[in-house]
Design a protein around this motif. Sequence first.
Motif, PDB file in Angstrom:
ATOM      1  N   GLU A   1     -18.640  15.816  11.953  1.00 40.92           N
ATOM      2  CA  GLU A   1     -18.370  15.772  11.651  1.00 40.92           C
ATOM      3  C   GLU A   1     -16.557  15.414  11.458  1.00 40.92           C
ATOM      4  O   GLU A   1     -16.253  14.820  10.495  1.00 40.92           O
ATOM      5  CB  GLU A   1     -18.568  16.722   9.986  1.00 40.92           C
ATOM      6  N   PHE A   2     -16.094  15.601  12.455  1.00 40.00           N
ATOM      7  CA  PHE A   2     -15.051  15.173  12.306  1.00 40.00           C
ATOM      8  C   PHE A   2     -14.757  14.310  13.091  1.00 40.00           C
ATOM      9  O   PHE A   2     -13.757  13.442  12.716  1.00 40.00           O
ATOM     10  CB  PHE A   2     -14.101  16.671  13.375  1.00 40.00           C
ATOM     11  N   ASN A   3     -16.010  13.528  14.114  1.00 44.10           N
ATOM     12  CA  ASN A   3     -15.279  12.421  14.693  1.00 44.10           C
ATOM     13  C   ASN A   3     -15.631  11.336  13.479  1.00 44.10           C
ATOM     14  O   ASN A   3     -14.819  10.419  13.600  1.00 44.10           O
ATOM     15  CB  ASN A   3     -16.577  12.224  15.683  1.00 44.10           C
ATOM     16  N   GLN A   4     -16.281  11.587  12.532  1.00 39.51           N
ATOM     17  CA  GLN A   4     -16.165  10.140  11.516  1.00 39.51           C
ATOM     18  C   GLN A   4     -15.366  10.502  10.806  1.00 39.51           C
ATOM     19  O   GLN A   4     -14.512   8.871  10.932  1.00 39.51           O
ATOM     20  CB  GLN A   4     -17.586  10.915  11.013  1.00 39.51           C
ATOM     21  N   PRO A   5     -14.575  10.781  10.185  1.00 41.81           N
ATOM     22  CA  PRO A   5     -13.738  10.827   9.353  1.00 41.81           C
ATOM     23  C   PRO A   5     -12.832  10.476  10.211  1.00 41.81           C
ATOM     24  O   PRO A   5     -11.530   9.355  10.243  1.00 41.81           O
ATOM     25  CB  PRO A   5     -13.082  12.548   8.873  1.00 41.81           C
ATOM     26  N   LEU A   6     -12.188  11.018  11.661  1.00 41.36           N
ATOM     27  CA  LEU A   6     -11.371  10.279  12.720  1.00 41.36           C
ATOM     28  C   LEU A   6     -11.347   8.881  12.769  1.00 41.36           C
ATOM     29  O   LEU A   6     -10.516   8.123  12.489  1.00 41.36           O
ATOM     30  CB  LEU A   6     -10.927  11.708  13.550  1.00 41.36           C
ATOM     31  N   SER A   7     -12.541   8.122  13.264  1.00 45.31           N
ATOM     32  CA  SER A   7     -13.205   7.119  13.385  1.00 45.31           C
ATOM     33  C   SER A   7     -12.668   6.124  12.022  1.00 45.31           C
ATOM     34  O   SER A   7     -12.077   4.496  12.290  1.00 45.31           O
ATOM     35  CB  SER A   7     -14.415   6.632  13.532  1.00 45.31           C
ATOM     36  N   ALA A   8     -12.730   6.595  11.043  1.00 47.86           N
ATOM     37  CA  ALA A   8     -12.609   6.665   9.845  1.00 47.86           C
ATOM     38  C   ALA A   8     -11.002   5.864   9.330  1.00 47.86           C
ATOM     39  O   ALA A   8     -10.437   5.066   8.932  1.00 47.86           O
ATOM     40  CB  ALA A   8     -13.077   6.830   8.442  1.00 47.86           C
ATOM     41  N   ALA A   9     -10.082   7.144   9.862  1.00 54.99           N
ATOM     42  CA  ALA A   9      -9.327   7.266   9.691  1.00 54.99           C
ATOM     43  C   ALA A   9      -8.796   6.178  10.401  1.00 54.99           C
ATOM     44  O   ALA A   9      -7.137   5.502  10.458  1.00 54.99           O
ATOM     45  CB  ALA A   9      -8.342   8.736   9.619  1.00 54.99           C
ATOM     46  N   ARG A  10      -9.187   5.560  11.757  1.00 54.10           N
ATOM     47  CA  ARG A  10      -8.418   4.991  12.632  1.00 54.10           C
ATOM     48  C   ARG A  10      -8.760   3.378  12.374  1.00 54.10           C
ATOM     49  O   ARG A  10      -7.596   3.049  12.481  1.00 54.10           O
ATOM     50  CB  ARG A  10      -9.097   5.050  14.150  1.00 54.10           C
ATOM     51  N   ASN A  11      -9.404   3.564  11.587  1.00 51.56           N
ATOM     52  CA  ASN A  11     -10.233   1.933  10.985  1.00 51.56           C
ATOM     53  C   ASN A  11      -8.970   1.669   9.908  1.00 51.56           C
ATOM     54  O   ASN A  11      -8.614   0.780   9.959  1.00 51.56           O
ATOM     55  CB  ASN A  11     -11.412   1.703  10.500  1.00 51.56           C
ATOM     56  N   TYR A  12      -8.751   2.577   9.185  1.00 53.32           N
ATOM     57  CA  TYR A  12      -8.023   2.817   7.603  1.00 53.32           C
ATOM     58  C   TYR A  12      -6.432   2.142   7.988  1.00 53.32           C
ATOM     59  O   TYR A  12      -5.899   1.352   7.561  1.00 53.32           O
ATOM     60  CB  TYR A  12      -8.084   3.794   6.831  1.00 53.32           C
ATOM     61  N   ALA A  13      -6.202   3.023   9.454  1.00 51.97           N
ATOM     62  CA  ALA A  13      -4.753   3.022   9.802  1.00 51.97           C
ATOM     63  C   ALA A  13      -4.446   1.101  10.453  1.00 51.97           C
ATOM     64  O   ALA A  13      -3.541   0.738  10.541  1.00 51.97           O
ATOM     65  CB  ALA A  13      -4.333   3.518  11.239  1.00 51.97           C
ATOM     66  N   ASP A  14      -5.435   0.482  11.498  1.00 50.13           N
ATOM     67  CA  ASP A  14      -4.924  -0.386  11.789  1.00 50.13           C
ATOM     68  C   ASP A  14      -5.408  -1.501  10.860  1.00 50.13           C
ATOM     69  O   ASP A  14      -4.350  -2.541  10.795  1.00 50.13           O
ATOM     70  CB  ASP A  14      -6.470  -0.880  12.307  1.00 50.13           C
ATOM     71  N   ASN A  15      -6.026  -1.165   9.871  1.00 52.46           N
ATOM     72  CA  ASN A  15      -6.140  -2.324   8.555  1.00 52.46           C
ATOM     73  C   ASN A  15      -5.114  -1.922   7.858  1.00 52.46           C
ATOM     74  O   ASN A  15      -4.430  -3.108   7.123  1.00 52.46           O
ATOM     75  CB  ASN A  15      -7.257  -1.594   7.410  1.00 52.46           C
ATOM     76  N   ALA A  16      -4.127  -0.936   7.935  1.00 49.38           N
ATOM     77  CA  ALA A  16      -3.259  -1.220   7.289  1.00 49.38           C
ATOM     78  C   ALA A  16      -1.757  -1.558   7.548  1.00 49.38           C
ATOM     79  O   ALA A  16      -0.810  -2.294   6.982  1.00 49.38           O
ATOM     80  CB  ALA A  16      -2.932   0.817   6.993  1.00 49.38           C
TER      81      ALA A  16
ATOM     82  N   ILE B   1       0.967  -4.563   0.241  1.00 49.84           N
ATOM     83  CA  ILE B   1       1.504  -3.354   0.399  1.00 49.84           C
ATOM     84  C   ILE B   1       0.769  -2.472   0.206  1.00 49.84           C
ATOM     85  O   ILE B   1       0.114  -1.733  -0.534  1.00 49.84           O
ATOM     86  CB  ILE B   1       3.188  -3.471   0.129  1.00 49.84           C
ATOM     87  N   GLU B   2      -0.016  -2.989  -1.407  1.00 50.69           N
ATOM     88  CA  GLU B   2      -0.959  -2.264  -2.604  1.00 50.69           C
ATOM     89  C   GLU B   2      -2.470  -2.020  -1.542  1.00 50.69           C
ATOM     90  O   GLU B   2      -2.888  -0.852  -1.703  1.00 50.69           O
ATOM     91  CB  GLU B   2      -0.933  -2.989  -3.314  1.00 50.69           C
ATOM     92  N   ASP B   3      -2.635  -2.861  -1.174  1.00 55.29           N
ATOM     93  CA  ASP B   3      -3.785  -2.215  -0.073  1.00 55.29           C
ATOM     94  C   ASP B   3      -4.081  -1.264   0.688  1.00 55.29           C
ATOM     95  O   ASP B   3      -4.292  -0.621   1.425  1.00 55.29           O
ATOM     96  CB  ASP B   3      -4.443  -3.866   0.530  1.00 55.29           C
ATOM     97  N   ALA B   4      -2.654  -2.231   1.523  1.00 51.20           N
ATOM     98  CA  ALA B   4      -2.314  -1.120   2.730  1.00 51.20           C
ATOM     99  C   ALA B   4      -2.403   0.571   2.081  1.00 51.20           C
ATOM    100  O   ALA B   4      -2.368   1.718   2.726  1.00 51.20           O
ATOM    101  CB  ALA B   4      -0.676  -1.307   3.238  1.00 51.20           C
ATOM    102  N   ARG B   5      -1.171   1.106   0.820  1.00 52.93           N
ATOM    103  CA  ARG B   5      -1.584   2.213   0.422  1.00 52.93           C
ATOM    104  C   ARG B   5      -2.643   2.250   0.308  1.00 52.93           C
ATOM    105  O   ARG B   5      -2.514   3.735  -0.135  1.00 52.93           O
ATOM    106  CB  ARG B   5      -0.431   1.549  -1.197  1.00 52.93           C
ATOM    107  N   ALA B   6      -3.414   1.499  -0.169  1.00 52.34           N
ATOM    108  CA  ALA B   6      -4.407   2.481  -0.813  1.00 52.34           C
ATOM    109  C   ALA B   6      -5.431   3.038   0.727  1.00 52.34           C
ATOM    110  O   ALA B   6      -5.817   3.439   0.508  1.00 52.34           O
ATOM    111  CB  ALA B   6      -5.569   0.870  -1.463  1.00 52.34           C
ATOM    112  N   ASN B   7      -5.457   2.084   1.615  1.00 55.19           N
ATOM    113  CA  ASN B   7      -5.553   2.497   2.858  1.00 55.19           C
ATOM    114  C   ASN B   7      -5.561   3.730   3.464  1.00 55.19           C
ATOM    115  O   ASN B   7      -6.330   4.692   4.209  1.00 55.19           O
ATOM    116  CB  ASN B   7      -5.128   1.636   4.005  1.00 55.19           C
ATOM    117  N   VAL B   8      -4.057   4.185   3.045  1.00 55.39           N
ATOM    118  CA  VAL B   8      -3.443   5.225   2.695  1.00 55.39           C
ATOM    119  C   VAL B   8      -3.681   6.538   2.357  1.00 55.39           C
ATOM    120  O   VAL B   8      -4.091   7.025   3.185  1.00 55.39           O
ATOM    121  CB  VAL B   8      -1.840   4.777   3.334  1.00 55.39           C
TER     122      VAL B   8
END
Length: 623
Positions: free
Chosen positions: A405-420, A429-436
Motif C-alpha cells: 500500500e505504501f510502495n504504490q503511492p511512493l512509486s506514483a509520487a516519484r513518477n509525478y515528481a519526475d514529470n513535474a 507550470i499549470e500541468d506541473a502544479r497539477a502533478n504536485v
Amino acid sequence: MTLAQTISAPLHRPLPRRWIAAAGFAVLAMAAVALWGSGYANRLYFDEAHARGNNTLRLAVAVLRGHMERYESLPRVIADFDDIKAVVADPGNQDLVADVNAYLKQINTQFESSDIYVMGEDGTTIVASNYDSEAPFVGENFQYRPYFYDAIDGGEGRFFGLGTTSFKRGYYFGAPVLVDGEFRGVVAVKVDVDSIEETWRGGDYLIVVTDPEGIIFMSSRADLLYNSMLPLTPERLARTDETRRYANAELAELPFRETGDESHRLISIEREETASEYLVVSESMPEANWTVSVMLDTASARAQALTATIIALLAIALGTLAGTIYAQRRARLRERMHLQREAKEMLERRVVERTAELASVNIKLEEEVAERRVTEQMLRKTQSDLVQAGKLAALGQMSAALSHEFNQPLSAARNYADNALVLIDRGRIEDARANVGRISGLIDRMNSISRHLRNFARKPNQKLTNVPLDLVIGDTVELIDWRLKSAGVELFIDIEDGPLTIIGGPIRLQQVLVNILTNAIDAAETGTDRRIDLVARRAEERAVVTIRDRGPGIAPGLAQRIFDPFFSTKGVGKGLGLGLSISYNIIKDFGGELRVENHPEGGALFTIELRYAQTRALTEAAQ
C-alpha cells in the motif's frame, strides 16, 4: 451390678414403662430397616456399581474412539497418492500393480492395520496389501459394502462387519479416488478390533458393542458374539443380509429379560438353566453408529446390600441393648452433677479453642483475600497484555500488504515528481502544479494509513467513553481494506441513520471488529460466495452489530469452545487461537455480549451487543 445381674433384674421387678417403649421402638426400627432399608441399600450399592460402570464405559469408549481416529484419515491420504490414481486409471499395468501391492503392504505393516486395498469403479479389488496371502482380496468385488457406495457419493465410507473373504471382524474406512475430479475408485482400510477386546477381558464386568440392529459384534466374552439384544425381525435380518455384515455367521437372539426400574437398567441372561443378573450402562457412538454397554454382575452389589442390612439390624439390636444397660446404670449413679460440671468445663474449653481457631481462620482469610486481589491485578494486566499481543500479531500480518500500500503511492509520487520537473523545464507550470497536487493527495493517503496503524497499535487504558460506532467501523475498514482486496472479498456495510453511540473504548472495539472481520474474510475465501455483511442497528437500550460471512460456518459442537483461549480451527501456524477469546473479554468489559451461531442460509453469524450511550454526556477518555 454385673451384666448378668443387669439382664436378669427385670425378672424380679416390673420393667419401667420407658424401657418397654424403647424396646417397642427398637422392634419398629428393625422392621423398618428390614422392609425399607434393604431397598435403600440395594439402590445405594447399585448407584456405586453404576458409577463404576460409567467410569469403565467412558474408558472403553475413549479407547474405541482413539483406535478409530488413528486410521480415520489414512484412506484419504492414500487416495491422493499419484500411484493410486495411476493404478485405478490403468488397472491392466501389471508392473504398476505389483509396485502398488508392495507399497500397500508396507503401509499396512507400518500402521498395523488389518488390510488396505483399492477397488475400481465397479467395486472389484485391483490392488491389496494381502495380495500374497492365502486369501487375497485382489479380484474380489465389494460393491455391496456401505464403505464402497458411501465413498462413491463423495463422502466418507464407514462400516463394521465380518470379512467375506478373511472371515475376520474389522472396521472399514473408505475414501474416493478422484482422477482429474472424476470418481475412479475407492481406497479401503480395514482395522482389526481383536486387540481392543483383549484389553476388556479379565475384569469383573462385561463389555459389549452392538450395531444399529442390536447385534453384539464386540464383547469381552466370546460366547456373546453375534447374539442380538433386539428381536431378529425379518426387516432387521434383511438390512443385515443386504450388506453381508456378518457373512456366514449364525445370528441368534440373546435370551434375556428386563428386570430393572427407572433408576437402573437390569437384565437377566438365562443360558443353560442358569440366570445371571447384570446392571447395564450404555453410551452411543454416533460417529460409528454403535452402542457400547458395560454390564456388571449384580450378585456382588446385592450381597453387599444384604450384608449392610444385617449389620444395620445388629447395630440396632446392640444399640438397644447397650442403651438399656446404660440407662439402668445411669439411674443408679450419683455422679450426675460431677459429669455435668465436667461437661460444662469441656464446653468452655472447646469454646475457647474454637474462638482461637476462628481467629486463625480469619487471619488466613484476610491473607487469602489480599493474595486474590494481587492475583486479580495480575490477571487484569495479563489480559491487557494479551489484547496488545493480539493487535501486534494482527499488525504483523498486515505489514507485508501495507508495504505494498505504501510502495504504490511512493512509486506514483516519484513518477509525478519526475514529470513535474520535465513540465517545469518546458514551461508548463499549470500541468506541473497539477502533478504536485496529486503528490500531495498521495501523501495524505499515506498519512491516513499511518495514523490508523498508530492508533490501532496503541495500548489503551481501561476507562470507557461514548464512542461513535460509525467512526470506529470506518477506521476498521481502512485497516483491513488491503485484506479485502487481496482475498477478493466484498464487504457490505449497513449502518442505521442518525447517531449510533455506544459505551466502550474505540481502540479495543476496533480490535474486536478487526479480529471478527479477519476471521470472516478467512472463511469467505474457502467458498464461492465471497460476501460479508456488516449491519449496525439500535435495539431498545442496546446497539447491535452483526457480521455474517458465507463460509462453511461453525462445526457442530464447537460453538461452546470457539471463545476459549488458544482454541483455533485454523491450521498450524495460522493463528494462536487468542483473537476471539480476547474479543469476548473486551465486549464483556464493555458490559455487552458477543455470541456466534450458524446463519440459516449458510455461513457464520457473529452478534455484538453493546450498551447504547446518551450523546449528551461523555465519560472518561479511553485513550
